[in-house]
Design a protein around this motif. Structure first.
Motif, short mmCIF file in Angstrom:
data_model
loop_
_atom_site.label_atom_id
_atom_site.label_comp_id
_atom_site.label_asym_id
_atom_site.label_seq_id
_atom_site.Cartn_x
_atom_site.Cartn_y
_atom_site.Cartn_z
N LEU A 59 -21.16 -129.56 -51.12
CA LEU A 59 -20.70 -129.25 -49.76
C LEU A 59 -21.81 -129.48 -48.74
O LEU A 59 -21.55 -129.97 -47.64
N TYR A 60 -23.03 -129.12 -49.11
CA TYR A 60 -24.14 -129.32 -48.19
C TYR A 60 -24.34 -130.80 -47.89
O TYR A 60 -24.57 -131.19 -46.73
N PHE A 91 -26.27 -118.09 -36.10
CA PHE A 91 -25.49 -118.45 -37.28
C PHE A 91 -26.42 -118.70 -38.47
O PHE A 91 -27.45 -119.36 -38.35
N ILE A 92 -26.03 -118.17 -39.64
CA ILE A 92 -26.74 -118.41 -40.88
C ILE A 92 -26.16 -119.67 -41.53
O ILE A 92 -24.94 -119.84 -41.60
N TYR A 93 -27.05 -120.57 -42.00
CA TYR A 93 -26.56 -121.80 -42.61
C TYR A 93 -27.48 -122.21 -43.75
O TYR A 93 -28.63 -121.76 -43.86
N ILE A 94 -26.95 -123.08 -44.61
CA ILE A 94 -27.73 -123.65 -45.71
C ILE A 94 -28.52 -124.82 -45.14
O ILE A 94 -27.95 -125.81 -44.69
N SER A 95 -29.87 -124.69 -45.17
CA SER A 95 -30.71 -125.73 -44.55
C SER A 95 -31.22 -126.74 -45.55
O SER A 95 -31.65 -127.84 -45.15
N SER A 96 -31.21 -126.44 -46.83
CA SER A 96 -31.63 -127.41 -47.85
C SER A 96 -31.16 -126.95 -49.21
O SER A 96 -30.87 -125.76 -49.42
N GLN A 103 -21.67 -125.52 -30.98
CA GLN A 103 -21.00 -126.73 -31.43
C GLN A 103 -21.95 -127.92 -31.42
O GLN A 103 -21.91 -128.77 -32.32
N ALA A 104 -22.81 -127.99 -30.41
CA ALA A 104 -23.75 -129.10 -30.34
C ALA A 104 -24.77 -129.05 -31.47
O ALA A 104 -25.26 -130.09 -31.92
N ALA A 105 -25.09 -127.85 -31.94
CA ALA A 105 -26.04 -127.71 -33.04
C ALA A 105 -25.42 -128.05 -34.38
O ALA A 105 -26.14 -128.13 -35.39
N GLY A 106 -24.12 -128.25 -34.43
CA GLY A 106 -23.45 -128.61 -35.68
C GLY A 106 -22.66 -127.49 -36.31
O GLY A 106 -22.16 -127.65 -37.43
N VAL A 107 -22.53 -126.34 -35.64
CA VAL A 107 -21.74 -125.24 -36.18
C VAL A 107 -20.25 -125.59 -36.04
O VAL A 107 -19.77 -125.82 -34.93
N PRO A 108 -19.51 -125.66 -37.14
CA PRO A 108 -18.10 -126.09 -37.08
C PRO A 108 -17.16 -124.98 -36.64
O PRO A 108 -16.42 -124.40 -37.44
N ILE A 109 -17.20 -124.64 -35.37
CA ILE A 109 -16.32 -123.60 -34.84
C ILE A 109 -15.52 -124.19 -33.69
O ILE A 109 -15.91 -125.21 -33.09
N VAL A 110 -14.44 -123.55 -33.35
CA VAL A 110 -13.57 -123.99 -32.27
C VAL A 110 -13.24 -122.78 -31.40
O VAL A 110 -13.06 -121.66 -31.91
N PHE A 111 -13.17 -123.00 -30.11
CA PHE A 111 -12.84 -121.94 -29.15
C PHE A 111 -11.39 -121.52 -29.32
O PHE A 111 -10.50 -122.34 -29.45
N ARG A 143 -22.94 -131.94 -39.63
CA ARG A 143 -22.52 -130.56 -39.47
C ARG A 143 -23.45 -129.64 -40.25
O ARG A 143 -24.10 -130.06 -41.21
N LEU A 144 -23.49 -128.39 -39.81
CA LEU A 144 -24.21 -127.37 -40.55
C LEU A 144 -23.27 -126.69 -41.54
O LEU A 144 -22.10 -126.45 -41.21
N LEU A 145 -23.77 -126.39 -42.72
CA LEU A 145 -22.98 -125.64 -43.69
C LEU A 145 -23.22 -124.16 -43.40
O LEU A 145 -24.12 -123.52 -43.95
N VAL A 146 -22.38 -123.61 -42.52
CA VAL A 146 -22.55 -122.25 -42.02
C VAL A 146 -22.01 -121.24 -43.02
O VAL A 146 -20.90 -121.40 -43.54
N VAL A 147 -22.79 -120.22 -43.29
CA VAL A 147 -22.38 -119.12 -44.16
C VAL A 147 -21.72 -118.05 -43.30
O VAL A 147 -22.34 -117.50 -42.39
N SER A 148 -20.46 -117.77 -43.56
CA SER A 148 -19.73 -116.78 -42.77
C SER A 148 -19.71 -115.40 -43.42
O SER A 148 -19.64 -114.39 -42.73
#
Length: 494
Positions: free
Chosen positions: A348-349, A327-332, A230-238, A357-362
């Motif tokens: 979206l990016y 986590f895989i994300y779009i970095s640029s 979460q601190a790295a910007g991954v938009p997840i919730v417990f 936030r990171l644009l995480v690829v799920s």
């Protein structure tokens, strides 16, 4: 002409008029009469009302088709069963029963229109019972009782009702369900859930894997992992956390160092241990490893982005990277006419970057690409960016559209430009989450400056960091496949 097997009636014209109760035996006598026995209650327990037949009611008359049988019945129950058997053989199954019971001032009468059926599991196949026409659940049978017993049963109706209330069971059963259709229609990704989890195995203390840290250590590592994500910007919730027991064969030092679970007295020692053992019937030492499964979900759901490829496209226009947590994300993204721009992925990016936030690829092509396990050596099992870049590049070469799912951080995000979004992708998402934005810092994702001319020359470019190169190392702590460690190739542009 109707038959009459009773000496109290001689014609069908008299069948609608019943003799008064004074013609019957004295009340409370020891005379044996044909009585009602309630075998199975109705769906609404209407057998306790005055309109339905009740246990203890005295049978006065039976009407089966054109045949009328009146009390007293010859040979009682056995005689009536012979009559019912004969009628059933002749396919005459409609029957009307008239009974009497003692009232406050005078006797009361009740009738039941029923169907004649074999008793089967209720009283046996050689006996016949009556099932109500309007409620087949309600079934009654016939028994021989003295009139005194019948009156006592009628008088105890209230107490028997209370007793039936206390003993009434709740029955369960199985019902069919269209699983395939529901899994295709009701899920944002057909036949795939949006529940995500990662399994953390206890950390091995030594290289031999004979001793492991306790359960508290595994819980602490799970807590640290989701906090760092979460601190790295991954938009997840417990969502939830639980222990998970895994069976394995142990021997040698592992068997001698584990807590034994051979008796009830040993259970108190298992509260915080991460592995314990027991011996099976064949003398084999079995170990139970207690891992921790952490459940999480996207902060505001996930949506699909369809990236369509044109014949003139030489780049997809975005770079993928991986966080330390897997986590895989779009970095640029590249600001040009390319598939990522046309699909709305670039938009979206930019919104994710503005929200820190990171644009995480799920998912890629509906396959989940999220981290799913932590080995006893502490390595996170996840997907590497090299193979993902190769797969994406193959899509571009083959001109096959790509479906990429990304995590959303806010339901108010504008994603109107995203292609081929399924409307129900957001149907199971929670309401608008609180604003969890954080100040811009070093972990914030910002677009990278990319030279368009260089992008056209190479299919994709790889940024090589000063970290060690890719090394393959066998996980000595357990029987797992080769894992990738210390990736030097972190970003991949496609």
């Amino acid at each position: 002409m109707p038959m009459d097997l009773s000496p109290h009636s001689s014609s069908s014209s008299d069948s609608s008029r019943f003799s008064s109760f004074s013609s019957s035996p004295t009340k409370g006598s020891a005379t044996v009469v044909l009585s009602i026995e309630c075998l199975k209650g109705s769906s609404k327990a209407d057998e306790w009302t005055g309109d339905m037949l009740q246990t203890g009611d005295i049978v006065e008359e039976l009407r089966i088709g054109n045949m009328i049988v009146k009390s007293p019945f010859k040979n009682g129950k056995s005689g009536v069963q012979k009559v019912l058997h004969s009628s059933y053989k002749q396919k005459e199954t409609s029957i009307r029963v008239r009974v009497r019971r003692v009232g406050a001032e005078e006797d009361e009468f009740a009738e039941l229109q029923a169907c004649l059926v074999p008793g089967d599991q209720l009283v046996g196949r050689k006996q016949y019972v009556l099932r109500a026409i309007d409620d087949p659940n309600y079934a009654v049978g016939f028994v021989d009782r003295t009139e005194k017993d019948c009156l006592n049963l009628q008088a105890s109706r209230t107490s028997r009702m209370v007793s039936a209330l206390e003993k009434a069971p709740l029955e369960d059963g199985y019902v069919s369900y269209p699983w395939e259709r529901r899994m295709h229609e009701m899920l944002s990704v057909p036949n795939s859930s949006t529940f995500y989890s990662i399994l953390l195995l206890p950390k091995a203390v030594d290289k031999a894997g004979s001793r492991y840290n306790d359960l508290e250590d595994t819980l602490a590592r799970a807590h640290a992992w989701i906090n760092a994500s979460q601190a790295a910007g991954v938009p997840i919730v417990f969502m939830n956390i639980q222990t998970e027991s895994l069976l394995t064969k142990i021997s040698g030092d592992t068997a001698s160092s584990t807590v034994s679970a051979g008796s009830l007295a040993d259970l108190s020692n298992l509260a915080n241990t991460s592995i314990y053992g027991f011996e099976d019937y064949h003398g084999v030492d079995i170990g139970v490893v207690r891992g921790v499964r952490l459940w999480f979900s996207a902060l505001a759901g996930e949506i699909p982005v369809e990236i369509k490829i044109n014949d003139t496209d030489t780049k997809l226009g975005f770079t993928i990277s991986r966080t330390e947590e897997g986590f895989i994300y779009i970095s640029s993204v590249v600001e040009a006419d390319n598939p990522s721009e046309r699909s709305g992925l670039s938009n979206l990016y930019k919104q994710a970057s503005q929200a820190s936030r990171l644009l995480v690829v799920s998912r890629i092509s509906n396959r989940k690409v999220l981290p799913w396990m932590v080995s006893p050596a502490g390595a996170i099992r996840c997907f590497d960016t090299v193979s993902l870049s190769q797969k994406l590049s193959l899509h571009r070469h083959a001109r096959v559209a790509i479906i990429v799912h990304v995590f959303l951080w806010d339901r108010r995000v504008t994603y109107a430009n995203v292609g081929s979004i399924r409307a129900r992708a957001m149907s199971t998402s929670t309401s608008s989450p609180p604003n969890l934005g954080r100040p811009v810092n070093q972990s914030q994702v910002v677009p990278l400056e990319v030279d368009d001319q260089e992008d056209l020359e190479d299919d994709y470019e790889i940024e090589v960091s000063e970290e060690p190169d890719i090394t393959l190392e066998r996980n000595n702590a357990g029987e797992f496949s080769f894992r990738l460690r210390d990736f030097g190739l972190t970003d991949n542009c496609v």
